[in-house]
Design a protein around this motif. Structure first.
Motif, mmCIF file in Angstrom:
data_model
loop_
_atom_site.group_PDB
_atom_site.id
_atom_site.type_symbol
_atom_site.label_atom_id
_atom_site.label_comp_id
_atom_site.label_asym_id
_atom_site.label_seq_id
_atom_site.Cartn_x
_atom_site.Cartn_y
_atom_site.Cartn_z
ATOM 1 N N TYR A 1 6.936 -19.129 -11.598
ATOM 2 C CA TYR A 1 7.134 -18.714 -10.218
ATOM 3 C C TYR A 1 5.946 -17.895 -9.728
ATOM 4 C CZ TYR A 1 12.048 -19.802 -11.152
ATOM 5 O OH TYR A 1 13.225 -20.426 -11.489
ATOM 6 N N CYS A 2 5.554 -18.164 -8.510
ATOM 7 C CA CYS A 2 4.553 -17.358 -7.837
ATOM 8 C C CYS A 2 5.270 -16.302 -7.007
ATOM 9 C CB CYS A 2 3.702 -18.254 -6.942
ATOM 10 S SG CYS A 2 2.365 -17.402 -6.094
ATOM 11 N N ALA A 3 4.755 -15.074 -7.021
ATOM 12 C CA ALA A 3 5.377 -13.986 -6.267
ATOM 13 C C ALA A 3 4.290 -13.080 -5.711
ATOM 14 C CB ALA A 3 6.319 -13.194 -7.154
ATOM 15 N N ALA A 4 4.573 -12.487 -4.546
ATOM 16 C CA ALA A 4 3.578 -11.646 -3.887
ATOM 17 C C ALA A 4 4.249 -10.563 -3.057
ATOM 18 C CB ALA A 4 2.675 -12.497 -2.991
ATOM 19 N N ASP A 5 3.458 -9.545 -2.723
ATOM 20 C CA ASP A 5 4.003 -8.450 -1.930
ATOM 21 C C ASP A 5 2.932 -7.867 -1.027
ATOM 22 O OD1 ASP A 5 5.010 -5.399 -1.604
ATOM 23 O OD2 ASP A 5 6.680 -6.758 -1.993
ATOM 24 N N PRO A 6 3.304 -7.463 0.200
ATOM 25 C CA PRO A 6 2.325 -6.875 1.122
ATOM 26 C C PRO A 6 1.956 -5.435 0.794
ATOM 27 C CG PRO A 6 4.479 -6.952 2.139
ATOM 28 C CD PRO A 6 4.605 -7.683 0.845
ATOM 29 N N VAL A 7 2.707 -4.809 -0.101
ATOM 30 C CA VAL A 7 2.469 -3.398 -0.416
ATOM 31 C C VAL A 7 2.104 -3.195 -1.890
ATOM 32 C CG1 VAL A 7 3.491 -1.093 -0.494
ATOM 33 C CG2 VAL A 7 3.993 -2.619 1.427
ATOM 34 N N LEU A 8 2.886 -3.784 -2.767
ATOM 35 C CA LEU A 8 2.708 -3.557 -4.207
ATOM 36 C C LEU A 8 1.458 -4.259 -4.719
ATOM 37 C CD1 LEU A 8 6.418 -3.944 -5.305
ATOM 38 C CD2 LEU A 8 5.117 -1.831 -5.064
ATOM 39 N N VAL A 9 0.756 -3.570 -5.607
ATOM 40 C CA VAL A 9 -0.489 -4.125 -6.136
ATOM 41 C C VAL A 9 -0.318 -4.504 -7.603
ATOM 42 C CG1 VAL A 9 -1.929 -2.873 -4.523
ATOM 43 C CG2 VAL A 9 -1.383 -1.838 -6.737
ATOM 44 N N CYS A 10 -1.138 -5.391 -8.030
ATOM 45 C CA CYS A 10 -1.182 -5.849 -9.411
ATOM 46 C C CYS A 10 -1.746 -4.754 -10.302
ATOM 47 C CB CYS A 10 -2.053 -7.105 -9.482
ATOM 48 S SG CYS A 10 -2.559 -7.590 -11.136
ATOM 49 N N GLY A 11 -1.106 -4.585 -11.447
ATOM 50 C CA GLY A 11 -1.596 -3.624 -12.421
ATOM 51 C C GLY A 11 -0.704 -3.648 -13.636
ATOM 52 N N GLU A 12 -0.830 -2.614 -14.457
ATOM 53 C CA GLU A 12 -0.073 -2.569 -15.702
ATOM 54 C C GLU A 12 1.431 -2.498 -15.474
ATOM 55 O OE1 GLU A 12 -3.447 -0.447 -18.549
ATOM 56 O OE2 GLU A 12 -1.500 0.505 -18.205
ATOM 57 N N SER A 13 1.856 -2.079 -14.294
ATOM 58 C CA SER A 13 3.285 -1.956 -13.988
ATOM 59 C C SER A 13 3.864 -3.194 -13.322
ATOM 60 C CB SER A 13 3.530 -0.743 -13.088
ATOM 61 O OG SER A 13 3.084 0.445 -13.707
ATOM 62 N N TRP A 14 3.051 -4.222 -13.191
ATOM 63 C CA TRP A 14 3.504 -5.423 -12.463
ATOM 64 C C TRP A 14 4.759 -6.007 -13.083
ATOM 65 C CZ3 TRP A 14 2.246 -7.308 -7.855
ATOM 66 C CH2 TRP A 14 2.537 -8.632 -7.529
ATOM 67 N N HIS A 15 4.900 -5.893 -14.396
ATOM 68 C CA HIS A 15 6.054 -6.475 -15.069
ATOM 69 C C HIS A 15 7.351 -5.760 -14.688
ATOM 70 C CE1 HIS A 15 5.100 -3.021 -17.610
ATOM 71 N NE2 HIS A 15 6.332 -3.077 -18.081
ATOM 72 N N MET A 16 7.238 -4.572 -14.088
ATOM 73 C CA MET A 16 8.422 -3.785 -13.737
ATOM 74 C C MET A 16 8.900 -4.041 -12.313
ATOM 75 S SD MET A 16 7.169 -0.194 -15.422
ATOM 76 C CE MET A 16 8.646 0.657 -14.965
ATOM 77 N N VAL A 17 8.128 -4.786 -11.523
ATOM 78 C CA VAL A 17 8.415 -4.839 -10.093
ATOM 79 C C VAL A 17 8.974 -6.150 -9.560
ATOM 80 C CG1 VAL A 17 6.645 -3.113 -9.661
ATOM 81 C CG2 VAL A 17 6.065 -5.538 -9.458
ATOM 82 N N PRO A 18 9.326 -7.145 -10.367
ATOM 83 C CA PRO A 18 9.758 -8.417 -9.775
ATOM 84 C C PRO A 18 10.843 -8.280 -8.722
ATOM 85 C CG PRO A 18 9.493 -8.679 -12.124
ATOM 86 C CD PRO A 18 9.291 -7.210 -11.829
ATOM 87 N N LYS A 19 11.816 -7.414 -8.968
ATOM 88 C CA LYS A 19 12.930 -7.321 -8.024
ATOM 89 C C LYS A 19 12.513 -6.701 -6.694
ATOM 90 C CE LYS A 19 14.731 -2.975 -9.950
ATOM 91 N NZ LYS A 19 15.934 -2.341 -10.550
ATOM 92 N N TYR A 20 11.333 -6.111 -6.641
ATOM 93 C CA TYR A 20 10.859 -5.492 -5.400
ATOM 94 C C TYR A 20 9.901 -6.387 -4.624
ATOM 95 C CZ TYR A 20 12.616 -1.394 -7.838
ATOM 96 O OH TYR A 20 13.396 -0.513 -8.523
ATOM 97 N N LEU A 21 9.461 -7.465 -5.230
ATOM 98 C CA LEU A 21 8.466 -8.320 -4.581
ATOM 99 C C LEU A 21 9.096 -9.099 -3.436
ATOM 100 C CD1 LEU A 21 6.579 -9.610 -7.731
ATOM 101 C CD2 LEU A 21 5.947 -7.739 -6.207
ATOM 102 N N GLU A 22 8.392 -9.135 -2.316
ATOM 103 C CA GLU A 22 8.980 -9.691 -1.091
ATOM 104 C C GLU A 22 8.965 -11.207 -1.056
ATOM 105 O OE1 GLU A 22 7.734 -7.723 2.445
ATOM 106 O OE2 GLU A 22 8.097 -9.462 3.722
ATOM 107 N N HIS A 23 7.941 -11.825 -1.585
ATOM 108 C CA HIS A 23 7.782 -13.265 -1.427
ATOM 109 C C HIS A 23 7.851 -13.977 -2.774
ATOM 110 C CE1 HIS A 23 6.514 -12.456 2.654
ATOM 111 N NE2 HIS A 23 5.565 -11.652 2.215
#
Length: 125
Positions: free
Chosen positions: A92-114
C-alpha cells in the motif's frame, strides 16, 4: 481514491519488481509504502520526504529495496530487488500533508490521510 498503486505481480525468488504510486492528486510531505501479508500485521517498508528526498527503510528491506521520486513527477517508485518469499504481501502507498518520513514512520499508519487500494506482490517459485 487519491493514491493509485501499480506494478505488483508474480515473481520468482531472487527476481525484481518496481511498484509505482501516482500521488498527483494530493499534496504531501511524507509518502511511503506499507505491506500486509496474510495473517500478519501491516508493516512499514519505506518512505521518502517531498521537500528533501530523505528516506527511511525497514530493516527487512534495507539494501534490497529503493524508494525514489523523480523531480517534477508526482510518482513515487519502489524498486524491489532480490525478492524473497517473505516479501509476499499486498503493498500500500500512503501519504500525509503534515507527517514526515523518518524513524517513527512505522508508528503513524493510522494517522496518515491518504491511502491507495494496494497492489499484490507474490514471490513464489
Amino acid at each position: 481514491v487519491q493514491l493509485v498503486e501499480s506494478g505488483g505481480g508474480l515473481v520468482e525468488p531472487g527476481g525484481s519488481l518496481r511498484l509505482s504510486c501516482d500521488a498527483s492528486r494530493i499534496n504531501y510531505r511524507g509518502i511511503g509504502w506499507f505491506r500486509q501479508a496474510p495473517g500478519k500485521d501491516r508493516e512499514e517498508v519505506a518512505c521518502i520526504n517531498y521537500h528533501d528526498g530523505s528516506r527511511h527503510y525497514a530493516d527487512a528491506v534495507k539494501g534490497r529495496f529503493t524508494i525514489s521520486r523523480l523531480n517534477g513527477e508526482d510518482i513515487v517508485y519502489l524498486q524491489m530487488n532480490s525478492l524473497v518469499i517473505e516479501d509476499t504481501a499486498v503493498y500500500y502507498c500512503a501519504a500525509d500533508p503534515v507527517l514526515v518520513c523518518g524513524e517513527s514512520w512505522h508508528m503513524v499508519p493510522k494517522y496518515l490521510e491518504h491511502w491507495g487500494h494496494g497492489t499484490p506482490v507474490n514471490v513464489s517459485s
